[in-house]
Every structure is written in structure tokens, then in C-alpha cells.
Design a protein around this motif. Structure first.
Motif, PDB file in Angstrom:
ATOM      1  N   ARG A  49      43.225  36.595  32.566  1.00 19.23           N
ATOM      2  CA  ARG A  49      42.017  35.981  32.026  1.00 19.23           C
ATOM      3  C   ARG A  49      41.639  34.743  32.854  1.00 19.23           C
ATOM      4  O   ARG A  49      40.458  34.439  33.020  1.00 19.23           O
ATOM      5  N   LEU A  50      42.678  34.066  33.390  1.00 14.73           N
ATOM      6  CA  LEU A  50      42.397  32.940  34.297  1.00 14.73           C
ATOM      7  C   LEU A  50      41.655  33.445  35.541  1.00 14.73           C
ATOM      8  O   LEU A  50      40.712  32.819  36.022  1.00 14.73           O
ATOM      9  N   CYS A  51      42.087  34.612  36.041  1.00 17.50           N
ATOM     10  CA  CYS A  51      41.431  35.175  37.223  1.00 17.50           C
ATOM     11  C   CYS A  51      39.994  35.573  36.903  1.00 17.50           C
ATOM     12  O   CYS A  51      39.100  35.459  37.756  1.00 17.50           O
ATOM     13  N   ILE A  52      39.771  36.058  35.676  1.00 17.87           N
ATOM     14  CA  ILE A  52      38.399  36.386  35.270  1.00 17.87           C
ATOM     15  C   ILE A  52      37.567  35.107  35.189  1.00 17.87           C
ATOM     16  O   ILE A  52      36.435  35.051  35.676  1.00 17.87           O
ATOM     17  N   ALA A  53      38.170  34.044  34.601  1.00 18.75           N
ATOM     18  CA  ALA A  53      37.466  32.759  34.526  1.00 18.75           C
ATOM     19  C   ALA A  53      37.131  32.267  35.926  1.00 18.75           C
ATOM     20  O   ALA A  53      36.029  31.765  36.180  1.00 18.75           O
ATOM     21  N   ARG A  54      38.086  32.429  36.850  1.00 18.83           N
ATOM     22  CA  ARG A  54      37.871  31.998  38.226  1.00 18.83           C
ATOM     23  C   ARG A  54      36.715  32.772  38.860  1.00 18.83           C
ATOM     24  O   ARG A  54      35.891  32.210  39.582  1.00 18.83           O
ATOM     25  N   ALA A  55      36.669  34.086  38.552  1.00 20.59           N
ATOM     26  CA  ALA A  55      35.620  34.927  39.133  1.00 20.59           C
ATOM     27  C   ALA A  55      34.245  34.575  38.567  1.00 20.59           C
ATOM     28  O   ALA A  55      33.255  34.560  39.303  1.00 20.59           O
ATOM     29  N   ILE A  56      34.163  34.271  37.253  1.00 20.48           N
ATOM     30  CA  ILE A  56      32.835  34.017  36.686  1.00 20.48           C
ATOM     31  C   ILE A  56      32.403  32.569  36.863  1.00 20.48           C
ATOM     32  O   ILE A  56      31.234  32.258  36.683  1.00 20.48           O
ATOM     33  N   ALA A  57      33.329  31.693  37.281  1.00 19.38           N
ATOM     34  CA  ALA A  57      32.965  30.287  37.491  1.00 19.38           C
ATOM     35  C   ALA A  57      31.933  30.131  38.606  1.00 19.38           C
ATOM     36  O   ALA A  57      31.159  29.186  38.605  1.00 19.38           O
ATOM     37  N   VAL A  58      31.921  31.072  39.561  1.00 21.44           N
ATOM     38  CA  VAL A  58      30.953  30.961  40.661  1.00 21.44           C
ATOM     39  C   VAL A  58      29.641  31.663  40.315  1.00 21.44           C
ATOM     40  O   VAL A  58      28.786  31.831  41.181  1.00 21.44           O
ATOM     41  N   ALA A  59      29.500  32.064  39.036  1.00 24.86           N
ATOM     42  CA  ALA A  59      28.262  32.662  38.532  1.00 24.86           C
ATOM     43  C   ALA A  59      27.783  33.845  39.373  1.00 24.86           C
ATOM     44  O   ALA A  59      26.691  33.805  39.957  1.00 24.86           O
ATOM     45  N   PRO A  60      28.551  34.918  39.441  1.00 29.30           N
ATOM     46  CA  PRO A  60      28.097  36.100  40.176  1.00 29.30           C
ATOM     47  C   PRO A  60      27.109  36.896  39.322  1.00 29.30           C
ATOM     48  O   PRO A  60      26.909  36.596  38.151  1.00 29.30           O
ATOM     49  N   ASP A  61      26.473  37.901  39.933  1.00 26.77           N
ATOM     50  CA  ASP A  61      25.580  38.778  39.178  1.00 26.77           C
ATOM     51  C   ASP A  61      26.315  40.025  38.711  1.00 26.77           C
ATOM     52  O   ASP A  61      25.916  40.678  37.754  1.00 26.77           O
ATOM     53  N   VAL A  62      27.350  40.369  39.454  1.00 27.20           N
ATOM     54  CA  VAL A  62      28.094  41.590  39.189  1.00 27.20           C
ATOM     55  C   VAL A  62      29.582  41.244  39.180  1.00 27.20           C
ATOM     56  O   VAL A  62      30.031  40.385  39.944  1.00 27.20           O
ATOM     57  N   LEU A  63      30.334  41.903  38.304  1.00 20.48           N
ATOM     58  CA  LEU A  63      31.778  41.685  38.252  1.00 20.48           C
ATOM     59  C   LEU A  63      32.465  43.034  38.476  1.00 20.48           C
ATOM     60  O   LEU A  63      32.237  43.992  37.729  1.00 20.48           O
ATOM     61  N   LEU A  64      33.261  43.111  39.529  1.00 21.81           N
ATOM     62  CA  LEU A  64      34.019  44.328  39.813  1.00 21.81           C
ATOM     63  C   LEU A  64      35.451  44.122  39.343  1.00 21.81           C
ATOM     64  O   LEU A  64      36.049  43.078  39.585  1.00 21.81           O
ATOM     65  N   MET A  65      36.002  45.118  38.650  1.00 21.53           N
ATOM     66  CA  MET A  65      37.367  44.970  38.152  1.00 21.53           C
ATOM     67  C   MET A  65      38.186  46.171  38.596  1.00 21.53           C
ATOM     68  O   MET A  65      37.855  47.310  38.272  1.00 21.53           O
ATOM     69  N   ASP A  66      39.255  45.899  39.338  1.00 24.86           N
ATOM     70  CA  ASP A  66      40.085  46.963  39.883  1.00 24.86           C
ATOM     71  C   ASP A  66      41.346  47.102  39.023  1.00 24.86           C
ATOM     72  O   ASP A  66      42.314  46.380  39.232  1.00 24.86           O
ATOM     73  N   GLU A  67      41.321  48.015  38.081  1.00 26.70           N
ATOM     74  CA  GLU A  67      42.437  48.207  37.144  1.00 26.70           C
ATOM     75  C   GLU A  67      42.935  46.884  36.583  1.00 26.70           C
ATOM     76  O   GLU A  67      44.115  46.544  36.733  1.00 26.70           O
ATOM     77  N   PRO A  68      42.083  46.104  35.935  1.00 22.95           N
ATOM     78  CA  PRO A  68      42.463  44.742  35.543  1.00 22.95           C
ATOM     79  C   PRO A  68      43.547  44.707  34.472  1.00 22.95           C
ATOM     80  O   PRO A  68      44.158  43.667  34.259  1.00 22.95           O
ATOM     81  N   CYS A  69      43.794  45.827  33.787  1.00 21.00           N
ATOM     82  CA  CYS A  69      44.755  45.798  32.676  1.00 21.00           C
ATOM     83  C   CYS A  69      46.035  46.555  32.992  1.00 21.00           C
ATOM     84  O   CYS A  69      46.916  46.653  32.140  1.00 21.00           O
ATOM     85  N   SER A  70      46.141  47.110  34.209  1.00 21.68           N
ATOM     86  CA  SER A  70      47.267  48.015  34.442  1.00 21.68           C
ATOM     87  C   SER A  70      48.598  47.282  34.466  1.00 21.68           C
ATOM     88  O   SER A  70      49.644  47.892  34.313  1.00 21.68           O
ATOM     89  N   ALA A  71      48.581  45.952  34.682  1.00 21.69           N
ATOM     90  CA  ALA A  71      49.848  45.218  34.693  1.00 21.69           C
ATOM     91  C   ALA A  71      50.060  44.476  33.373  1.00 21.69           C
ATOM     92  O   ALA A  71      50.931  43.625  33.281  1.00 21.69           O
ATOM     93  N   LEU A  72      49.260  44.810  32.355  1.00 24.70           N
ATOM     94  CA  LEU A  72      49.307  44.026  31.122  1.00 24.70           C
ATOM     95  C   LEU A  72      49.787  44.854  29.930  1.00 24.70           C
ATOM     96  O   LEU A  72      49.674  46.082  29.924  1.00 24.70           O
TER      97      LEU A  72
END
Lengths: 259, 322
Positions: free
Chosen positions: A157-180
Motif C-alpha cells: 500500500r506504501l508503494c501504491i501511495a508512492r505511485a499515486i503521489a505523483v498524480a498519474p492518469d493511469v495506474l498499472l498493477m503487475d500482480e500487486p497481491c501475489s505476494a500478500l
């Protein structure tokens, strides 16, 4: 602002090896699209071409077009760095920067992109991003502790926060839950449902239930055999893919006949 | 499925490890432990020898404040300040030149270099790593003294040491940068951070501790080199703090070497034998050379150790507090 993504006649190479052939698709803004398919079919490769991360690998190249609201991100003269600022990415394994605190991890994108930003402005972005990533409550009193000290789910979730902090238009997620674990996975899935209000989300997943739970559209990728390029078999509403797919191969994969 | 059903019933009690396996395990454990001890013995022995023979020497205050000016092996007193100053100056100039070059080369090799040019560079660095110090010294002598007619000087020693230090730091930098997971680079790229900034702000800080270790290894490698000193500047007993002058300059390895030659030779010209361990000479005269030799050796070790401790401290300071 969430944006529309179109892939046109994409041929993706590793060196001379054609990894994915002739992929065409359209992804609507403010939607969640899932890429599913067996290992090695090229779904992660396609995802990485959407923000020009594919070419980071030595020898990798792309033919065709990826249109972001009509603008080709592969047009000559386009800076891949600028593309990646518009199209963020979350990876399979949580990868917070180990030398940085939680705060600095979230602030990293802004700080490293543009240098000087007022502290108060940065504080606001960090808090907003952590709140959006549903992590603020858990870390607000230890923002200066290392990001690597969080649990796996929190790190993601920290990595997601890091990704959205730069205000992108699109968010790509590569198996974001496979290690969880399942609880952390549920937290991320809830988050994805909320995030699609502001972003266009594309998620690669091996978990078909996950695709069914969170996505509106699903794309099924497959490959004819070892050494053959991967291809997009079909893409449709998630409901249709899982209940009434057009292609026999999709049905076989969904029903567990292979893969 | 059928395999599970037809599997024969296992004994309910787990079998104990066989005698042969226990024996092999014991043998391997013994060998590994023995190898460790064998490696440890000379290290501890060496440290003990140097400390036991040198400690009382470096504890005298004159050791740190005086030179060997006008001293002979028969006169007590004097110190190693001239040698400490010379060594620190030479190594400092060498480091100031080597560290940036070597780290940039390491970054180039890991982050940028592709294809044959990279392979050639790596190969050249490997060859440089194996260059004997006396060859480096001769090269610098041939270049500066023979070709450009420069007089022998302390900074020429630094130049020879650069040749020895750069490959050491390049290799460790390479190894340390390779240890930084690619995921971190990709995470940074995905945030829209340019490559050079990713290297400067993500890769280098992550590898920082390792890079510091590389620099310390480089310093330790060159601080004790003697051949460049003998060829490029010589040894002076008195203080000469001018690294760019043309007079002889003191240094710790030079001092060790000088005192060693004084072990067996009397200044009066009559040679007599002396055990490096003992101070007493046959005639009852005292020889202070062994003390000074061991003192200089201990001082050299202490300086490298001190740099190491400082570097560790800096590396720790750099980390996010846990």
C-alpha cells in the motif's frame, strides 16, 4: 484525470524473439481492466509496454502504437520519463526504497522529479496519498521510520501511495497481491475499487476470482506453445468472459481445463 | 491421485540419521571449523606481535609530536610524525583522485556499459588489479621523471598509488551496485524519475555502505605500499610536509623499511648482528631501530583501522534510523 488507453498492432520483442504478437485493445477511462492468462503468455510484457517500462530491459523493443487519449506514447521524440510520470506502476513484490523513511518513500517521486517543493505542499501530498492508499491511520505517527519495516501488505500500500503521489492518469498493477496474504489482498482490492474514481487501472493477475471481483473488463492472453508468441485471445466485459466467453480457449482456461 | 492411495504404509517412527551421514556431517563441520581457526591463527598472531612490540613505543608522547631528525638507532626518543604526515598526505591525494574516478567507472560498467567496450573495460580493470606496485612505480618514474624530467616528489607516489587504488574500488563498486535489486531501479523509473537521478538518489544511497567498504579496502591496499616510496620519493628522517616539493619525504612504510635496514648495520660502519626481537647488542649498546620499526607498523595498522571505524560511522549515520 483518468485517460483512455488504446493498443494498436502491438508486437513486442525481447531482442529478436517476438514475445507478444499483434495485440489490439481499448481501455476506457475510470475503469478497472484485468489481464489474465497462463504464465509466459505476455500479459506482464503488454502491461510494461503501456508505460514504456519494457524498453528498460536490454534489447527489448516494441512495434505498434499505444495511444493515451489519442496521443501515441511511442512517437519518436516522446520522452519515456514523461510517459512514466503520466502512467504509474505498482509491482509484483513490494519494493519500497530501503534507504528512505515512509514519508520519503511517498515523497520520492515528487522530490526526484522536480527538485524543490515547499515542505508544506509535500506534507499535504504525502498525507493525501497515504490516505488514498488507506495506510495513513497505520503509519501517521511513524512517518520517519524506514518503509522497509512495514508488513508486506502495508509495504504494497506504501508503494501504491508512492505511485499515486505523483498524480498519474493511469495506474498499472503487475500482480500487486501475489505476494500478500488474503487480508492484505482484500485491503488492496478495496483500494482499487476506490482508486478507479480517479484513475484508469490495468491489473495483471493470476487470481481469476480477483479479476472477477474487481474488474469491469477482462482480457485473456494465451500462447499457442513454447517458443510461440503470446496473443490477446479475447477481451470483453468481465461478466461475459467468466460466464459466456466467445473463444473455446478462454472457456477452457476459466473452467480450469488447463493453466 | 492414485499414487497417494497406493503409497505403502510408512513406519510410524522416523528413522534416525544413519551413521555414515552423521560421520560426514561431523567431518564437514570439523573441516570448516578447522579452516576458520587456521585462517584466524596468523591474523591473531600478527596482531599480537605488532601490538606487543609496538604498543609501548606509540604510547610515548614524542612518537606523535616529533620526527626522527638527527636520530640514530643509538639515540633514544624522536617520533613518527614525519612519517604519519607523509603517508596521510600521499594517501589523501591518491584517494581524492581515485575515489571519484573509480566510482564513476563502476557506475558506468554496471548501469550504462553494453557490448564489447564494456567487456574490454572490465578486462582492463582485472589486469590493472594484478599490477605489482613496483611496476606502477616504474611506470610513473618513466613518465614523469624520465620523460618530463620532473624531480622525485611525494605527489608522484600518489600517482603510482592511484594506479593501484582505482581497480580495487572499481571492482567493489561494481559488485555493490550489482547487489542493488533491479526492482528499485524499476520502481524509480516507474515514478518518472530520470536514469541519472535514479542512480544518484536511489542506487548509490542503497549501496553506500558497500561503496565505503570499497574505498577503505582501496586505502588499506595502498597505505602500506613501499616500492613506490623508494622509487619515487625516498625516505627522509626529518619532517617534510611539502607533498609537491622535491626533497625526500617520510612515510610509515618508508620508516619501517629504514629502521629494518638499521637492525643489522651500525652507523659507525662496523656491522654486527642483532635479533629483530631484542634490543641488546653484543657489546652492550642499545639499538632503538626495532622499537621504531614495530611502532611504525602498529601506527600504520592503527591509521587504517581508524579510517575504517570512521567510515562505518559515516555509513551508519547515512541510514534511516530504525
Amino acid at each position: 484525470m483518468a485517460k483512455r488507453i488504446e493498443g494498436k498492432n502491438l508486437n513486442i520483442y525481447y531482442g529478436k524473439f517476438l514475445a507478444v504478437s499483434n495485440v489490439n485493445f481499448t481501455i476506457a477511462p475510470n475503469s478497472v481492466t484485468a489481464f489474465i492468462g497462463p504464465s509466459g503468455c505476455g500479459k506482464s510484457t503488454v502491461l510494461r509496454t503501456l508505460n514504456r517500462m519494457h524498453e528498460v530491459i536490454a534489447g527489448a523493443s516494441v512495434q505498434g502504437k499505444v495511444l493515451l487519449d489519442g496521443d501515441d506514447i511511442y512517437e519518436s521524440g516522446i520522452d519515456p520519463v514523461a510517459v512514466r510520470r503520466t502512467i504509474g506502476m505498482v509491482f509484483q513484490r513490494p519494493n519500497p526504497f530501503p534507504t528512505m523513511s515512509i514519508y520519503d518513500n511517498v515523497a520520492a517521486g515528487l522530490k526526484l522529479q522536480s527538485g524543490r517543493i515547499r515542505k508544506s505542499e509535500l506534507d499535504a501530498v504525502v498525507e493525501k496519498s497515504l490516505r488514498s492508499a488507506n495506510l495513513w491511520g497505520e503509519v501517521q505517527d511513524r512517518l520517519n521510520k524506514p518503509g522497509a519495516g512495514l508488513s508486506g501488505g502495508q509495504q504494497q500500500r506504501l508503494c501504491i501511495a508512492r505511485a499515486i503521489a505523483v498524480a498519474p492518469d493511469v495506474l498499472l498493477m503487475d500482480e500487486p497481491c501475489s505476494a500478500l496474504d488474503p487480508i492484505s489482498t482484500m485491503a488492496i482490492e478495496d483500494l482499487i475499487r476506490v482508486l478507479k474514481k480517479d484513475y484508469t487501472i490495468v491489473i495483471v493477475t493470476h487470481n481469476m476470482q480477483q479479476a472477477a471481483r474487481i474488474s469491469e473488463r477482462t482480457a485473456f492472453f494465451n500462447l499457442a506453445g513454447v517458443g510461440q508468441p503470446g496473443e490477446l485471445v479475447e477481451m470483453d466485459d468481465t461478466q461475459t468472459i467468466f460466464t459466456n466467453p466467445t473463444d473455446k480457449r478462454t472457456e477452457d482456461y476459466i473452467s480450469g481445463a488447463f493453466g | 491421485m492414485t499414487a497417494t492411495l497406493t503409497r505403502s504404509a510408512r513406519p510410524t517412527v522416523f528413522a534416525r540419521p544413519s551413521g555414515a551421514r552423521k560421520f560426514k556431517n561431523g567431518l564437514a563441520t570439523t573441516l570448516v571449523t578447522a579452516a576458520f581457526l587456521v585462517a584466524l591463527v596468523p591474523l591473531v598472531w600478527l596482531l599480537w606481535t605488532v601490538i606487543s612490540k609496538g604498543f609501548h613505543v606509540i604510547m610515548s608522547s614524542s612518537w606523535w609530536t616529533e620526527s626522527q631528525h638527527n636520530q640514530t638507532q643509538k639515540t633514544p626518543g624522536g617520533g613518527a610524525l614525519h612519517a604519519i604526515v607523509g603517508t596521510l598526505e600521499q594517501v589523501a591525494l591518491c584517494s581524492v583522485i581515485s575515489v571519484p574516478i573509480a566510482i564513476l567507472v563502476g557506475i558506468y560498467l554496471v548501469e550504462y556499459a553494453r557490448g564489447p567496450f564494456a567487456r574490454v573495460t572490465t578486462f582492463m580493470v582485472d589486469i590493472l588489479t594484478g599490477i605489482p606496485s613496483i611496476v606502477a612505480a616504474l611506470f610513473i618514474y618513466a613518465l614523469f621523471v624520465s620523460t618530463f624530467h620532473h624531480l622525485r616528489s611525494g605527489w608522484l607516489v600518489s600517482m603510482a598509488l592511484v594506479i593501484l587504488m582505482v581497480p580495487v574500488i572499481v571492482r567493489t563498486t561494481e559488485e555493490m551496485l550489482k547487489l542493488v535489486p533491479n526492482e528499485l531501479r524499476e520502481a524509480s523509473y516507474a515514478l518518472g524519475v530520470p536514469k541519472w537521478k535514479t542512480i544518484a538518489k536511489i542506487v548509490l544511497p542503497t549501496a553506500f555502505t558497500g561503496l565505503v567498504t570499497g574505498v577503505i579496502l582501496g586505502v588499506a591496499r595502498v597505505a602500506g605500499e613501499t616500492a613506490p616510496l623508494l622509487i619515487l620519493v625516498g625516505y627522509a628522517q626529518g619532517m617534510n610536509a611539502n607533498l609537491f616539493g622535491t626533497k625526500f619525504q617520510g612515510s610509515l612504510p618508508g620508516m619501517i623499511n629504514d629502521e629494518f635496514t638499521n637492525l643489522n648495520t651500525a652507523t659507525g660502519g662496523s656491522a654486527y648482528h642483532l635479533d629483530p626481537n631484542g634490543k641488546r647488542v653484543a657489546g652492550g649498546a642499545i639499538n632503538y631501530a626495532p622499537d621504531r620499526m614495530w611502532g611504525a607498523a602498529l601506527t600504520l595498522i592503527a591509521i587504517v583501522l581508524l579510517l575504517n571505524v570512521i567510515a562505518r560511522f559515516v555509513a551508519r549515520f547515512n541510514k534511516v534510523s530504525q
